[in-house]
Design a protein around this motif. Structure first.
Motif, PDB file in Angstrom:
ATOM      1  N   LYS A   2      27.388  17.880  22.523  1.00  0.00           N
ATOM      2  CA  LYS A   2      28.225  17.018  23.357  1.00  0.00           C
ATOM      3  C   LYS A   2      28.894  15.924  22.530  1.00  0.00           C
ATOM      4  CE  LYS A   2      25.776  17.818  27.609  1.00  0.00           C
ATOM      5  NZ  LYS A   2      25.252  17.229  28.825  1.00  0.00           N
ATOM      6  N   LEU A   3      30.055  15.494  22.999  1.00  0.00           N
ATOM      7  CA  LEU A   3      30.840  14.480  22.302  1.00  0.00           C
ATOM      8  C   LEU A   3      30.029  13.205  22.080  1.00  0.00           C
ATOM      9  CD1 LEU A   3      33.524  13.500  21.111  1.00  0.00           C
ATOM     10  CD2 LEU A   3      34.182  12.810  23.426  1.00  0.00           C
ATOM     11  N   GLY A   4      29.336  12.745  23.089  1.00  0.00           N
ATOM     12  CA  GLY A   4      28.549  11.517  22.965  1.00  0.00           C
ATOM     13  C   GLY A   4      27.493  11.618  21.881  1.00  0.00           C
ATOM     14  N   THR A   5      26.851  12.766  21.788  1.00  0.00           N
ATOM     15  CA  THR A   5      25.831  12.987  20.760  1.00  0.00           C
ATOM     16  C   THR A   5      26.456  12.918  19.374  1.00  0.00           C
ATOM     17  OG1 THR A   5      24.591  14.383  22.285  1.00  0.00           O
ATOM     18  CG2 THR A   5      24.070  14.598  19.942  1.00  0.00           C
ATOM     19  N   ILE A   6      27.616  13.514  19.215  1.00  0.00           N
ATOM     20  CA  ILE A   6      28.315  13.477  17.928  1.00  0.00           C
ATOM     21  C   ILE A   6      28.668  12.042  17.561  1.00  0.00           C
ATOM     22  CG2 ILE A   6      30.448  14.131  16.730  1.00  0.00           C
ATOM     23  CD1 ILE A   6      30.316  16.779  18.381  1.00  0.00           C
ATOM     24  N   GLY A  29      35.488   8.565  36.794  1.00  0.00           N
ATOM     25  CA  GLY A  29      36.026   9.923  36.748  1.00  0.00           C
ATOM     26  C   GLY A  29      36.808  10.216  35.474  1.00  0.00           C
ATOM     27  N   LYS A  30      36.826   9.252  34.551  1.00  0.00           N
ATOM     28  CA  LYS A  30      37.518   9.473  33.277  1.00  0.00           C
ATOM     29  C   LYS A  30      36.627  10.303  32.357  1.00  0.00           C
ATOM     30  CE  LYS A  30      40.248   5.234  33.069  1.00  0.00           C
ATOM     31  NZ  LYS A  30      40.573   4.048  32.255  1.00  0.00           N
ATOM     32  N   ARG A  31      37.253  10.935  31.386  1.00  0.00           N
ATOM     33  CA  ARG A  31      36.496  11.645  30.359  1.00  0.00           C
ATOM     34  C   ARG A  31      35.957  10.617  29.372  1.00  0.00           C
ATOM     35  NH1 ARG A  31      39.438  17.115  28.787  1.00  0.00           N
ATOM     36  NH2 ARG A  31      37.400  17.969  29.190  1.00  0.00           N
ATOM     37  N   LEU A  32      34.865  10.970  28.709  1.00  0.00           N
ATOM     38  CA  LEU A  32      34.196  10.021  27.821  1.00  0.00           C
ATOM     39  C   LEU A  32      35.132   9.512  26.734  1.00  0.00           C
ATOM     40  CD1 LEU A  32      31.674   8.491  26.921  1.00  0.00           C
ATOM     41  CD2 LEU A  32      31.024  10.530  25.607  1.00  0.00           C
ATOM     42  N   GLY A  33      35.838  10.394  26.063  1.00  0.00           N
ATOM     43  CA  GLY A  33      36.747   9.983  24.997  1.00  0.00           C
ATOM     44  C   GLY A  33      37.814   9.029  25.477  1.00  0.00           C
ATOM     45  N   GLU A  34      38.372   9.316  26.631  1.00  0.00           N
ATOM     46  CA  GLU A  34      39.407   8.454  27.217  1.00  0.00           C
ATOM     47  C   GLU A  34      38.833   7.068  27.521  1.00  0.00           C
ATOM     48  OE1 GLU A  34      42.399   8.462  31.099  1.00  0.00           O
ATOM     49  OE2 GLU A  34      40.770   9.923  30.985  1.00  0.00           O
ATOM     50  N   LEU A  35      37.654   7.034  28.074  1.00  0.00           N
ATOM     51  CA  LEU A  35      37.009   5.765  28.410  1.00  0.00           C
ATOM     52  C   LEU A  35      36.732   4.938  27.153  1.00  0.00           C
ATOM     53  CD1 LEU A  35      35.673   4.101  30.751  1.00  0.00           C
ATOM     54  CD2 LEU A  35      33.540   5.188  30.070  1.00  0.00           C
ATOM     55  N   LEU A  36      36.213   5.587  26.112  1.00  0.00           N
ATOM     56  CA  LEU A  36      35.916   4.882  24.866  1.00  0.00           C
ATOM     57  C   LEU A  36      37.181   4.331  24.223  1.00  0.00           C
ATOM     58  CD1 LEU A  36      33.260   7.358  23.438  1.00  0.00           C
ATOM     59  CD2 LEU A  36      32.832   5.036  24.257  1.00  0.00           C
ATOM     60  N   LEU A  37      38.270   5.079  24.284  1.00  0.00           N
ATOM     61  CA  LEU A  37      39.545   4.582  23.760  1.00  0.00           C
ATOM     62  C   LEU A  37      40.034   3.388  24.561  1.00  0.00           C
ATOM     63  CD1 LEU A  37      41.531   7.855  22.995  1.00  0.00           C
ATOM     64  CD2 LEU A  37      40.627   6.206  21.337  1.00  0.00           C
ATOM     65  N   ASP A  38      39.970   3.494  25.890  1.00  0.00           N
ATOM     66  CA  ASP A  38      40.412   2.398  26.762  1.00  0.00           C
ATOM     67  C   ASP A  38      39.623   1.120  26.507  1.00  0.00           C
ATOM     68  OD1 ASP A  38      42.258   4.098  27.917  1.00  0.00           O
ATOM     69  OD2 ASP A  38      41.133   4.371  29.789  1.00  0.00           O
ATOM     70  N   LYS A  39      38.325   1.258  26.234  1.00  0.00           N
ATOM     71  CA  LYS A  39      37.470   0.099  25.979  1.00  0.00           C
ATOM     72  C   LYS A  39      37.582  -0.397  24.539  1.00  0.00           C
ATOM     73  CE  LYS A  39      33.369  -0.088  27.694  1.00  0.00           C
ATOM     74  NZ  LYS A  39      31.955   0.236  27.919  1.00  0.00           N
ATOM     75  N   GLY A  40      38.255   0.357  23.681  1.00  0.00           N
ATOM     76  CA  GLY A  40      38.405  -0.034  22.287  1.00  0.00           C
ATOM     77  C   GLY A  40      37.154   0.169  21.453  1.00  0.00           C
ATOM     78  N   GLU A  41      36.254   1.021  21.915  1.00  0.00           N
ATOM     79  CA  GLU A  41      35.000   1.240  21.198  1.00  0.00           C
ATOM     80  C   GLU A  41      35.170   2.201  20.026  1.00  0.00           C
ATOM     81  OE1 GLU A  41      31.793   2.182  23.879  1.00  0.00           O
ATOM     82  OE2 GLU A  41      32.068   0.334  24.987  1.00  0.00           O
ATOM     83  N   ALA A  50      35.735  13.538  15.947  1.00  0.00           N
ATOM     84  CA  ALA A  50      34.562  13.959  16.730  1.00  0.00           C
ATOM     85  C   ALA A  50      34.879  15.196  17.575  1.00  0.00           C
ATOM     86  CB  ALA A  50      34.077  12.813  17.610  1.00  0.00           C
ATOM     87  N   LEU A  51      36.070  15.237  18.154  1.00  0.00           N
ATOM     88  CA  LEU A  51      36.462  16.410  18.948  1.00  0.00           C
ATOM     89  C   LEU A  51      36.619  17.644  18.063  1.00  0.00           C
ATOM     90  CD1 LEU A  51      38.977  14.798  21.456  1.00  0.00           C
ATOM     91  CD2 LEU A  51      36.717  15.740  21.990  1.00  0.00           C
ATOM     92  N   ASN A  52      37.134  17.455  16.851  1.00  0.00           N
ATOM     93  CA  ASN A  52      37.224  18.578  15.908  1.00  0.00           C
ATOM     94  C   ASN A  52      35.845  19.102  15.561  1.00  0.00           C
ATOM     95  OD1 ASN A  52      39.998  18.909  15.619  1.00  0.00           O
ATOM     96  ND2 ASN A  52      40.141  17.362  14.018  1.00  0.00           N
ATOM     97  N   GLU A  53      34.918  18.178  15.298  1.00  0.00           N
ATOM     98  CA  GLU A  53      33.551  18.596  15.000  1.00  0.00           C
ATOM     99  C   GLU A  53      32.951  19.350  16.180  1.00  0.00           C
ATOM    100  OE1 GLU A  53      29.146  16.775  14.030  1.00  0.00           O
ATOM    101  OE2 GLU A  53      30.894  15.651  13.336  1.00  0.00           O
ATOM    102  N   GLN A  54      33.178  18.831  17.380  1.00  0.00           N
ATOM    103  CA  GLN A  54      32.647  19.494  18.569  1.00  0.00           C
ATOM    104  C   GLN A  54      33.208  20.913  18.689  1.00  0.00           C
ATOM    105  OE1 GLN A  54      34.030  18.101  22.427  1.00  0.00           O
ATOM    106  NE2 GLN A  54      31.942  18.219  23.211  1.00  0.00           N
ATOM    107  N   TYR A  55      34.498  21.082  18.467  1.00  0.00           N
ATOM    108  CA  TYR A  55      35.133  22.392  18.541  1.00  0.00           C
ATOM    109  C   TYR A  55      34.522  23.349  17.520  1.00  0.00           C
ATOM    110  CZ  TYR A  55      38.538  26.081  17.887  1.00  0.00           C
ATOM    111  OH  TYR A  55      39.124  27.314  17.749  1.00  0.00           O
ATOM    112  N   TRP A  56      34.423  22.893  16.264  1.00  0.00           N
ATOM    113  CA  TRP A  56      33.920  23.772  15.213  1.00  0.00           C
ATOM    114  C   TRP A  56      32.451  24.113  15.425  1.00  0.00           C
ATOM    115  CZ3 TRP A  56      37.232  26.571  12.949  1.00  0.00           C
ATOM    116  CH2 TRP A  56      38.510  26.092  12.692  1.00  0.00           C
TER     117      TRP A  56
END
Length: 65
Positions: A2-6, A29-41, A50-56
């Motif tokens: 999962k993205l959060g774990t990565i 209802g936002k996706r985790l990545g979107e939320l983290l970007l919005d919060k500036g984290e 991280a998404l590339n790693e998740q895909y691979w």
């Protein structure tokens, strides 16, 4: 994986941040990545990596851990 774990394994966010943000994902209802970007984290490039790693990992090509 999962993205959060990565993101936690890469030490971009803490486990406590992830737990808090996952609760916000349920509320907003936002996706985790979107939320983290919005919060500036995390940055766009950190999310992309991280998404590339998740895909691979999902497709069985990730061998460096």
């Amino acid at each position: 994986m999962k993205l959060g774990t990565i993101l936690v394994r890469k030490k971009l966010i803490s486990q406590a941040q992830l737990d808090q943000d996952l609760n916000l994902v349920d509320v907003t209802g936002k996706r985790l990545g979107e939320l983290l970007l919005d919060k500036g984290e995390i940055s766009d490039s950190q999310l992309k990596d991280a998404l590339n790693e998740q895909y691979w990992r999902k497709n069985g090509f990730w061998i460096i851990d």
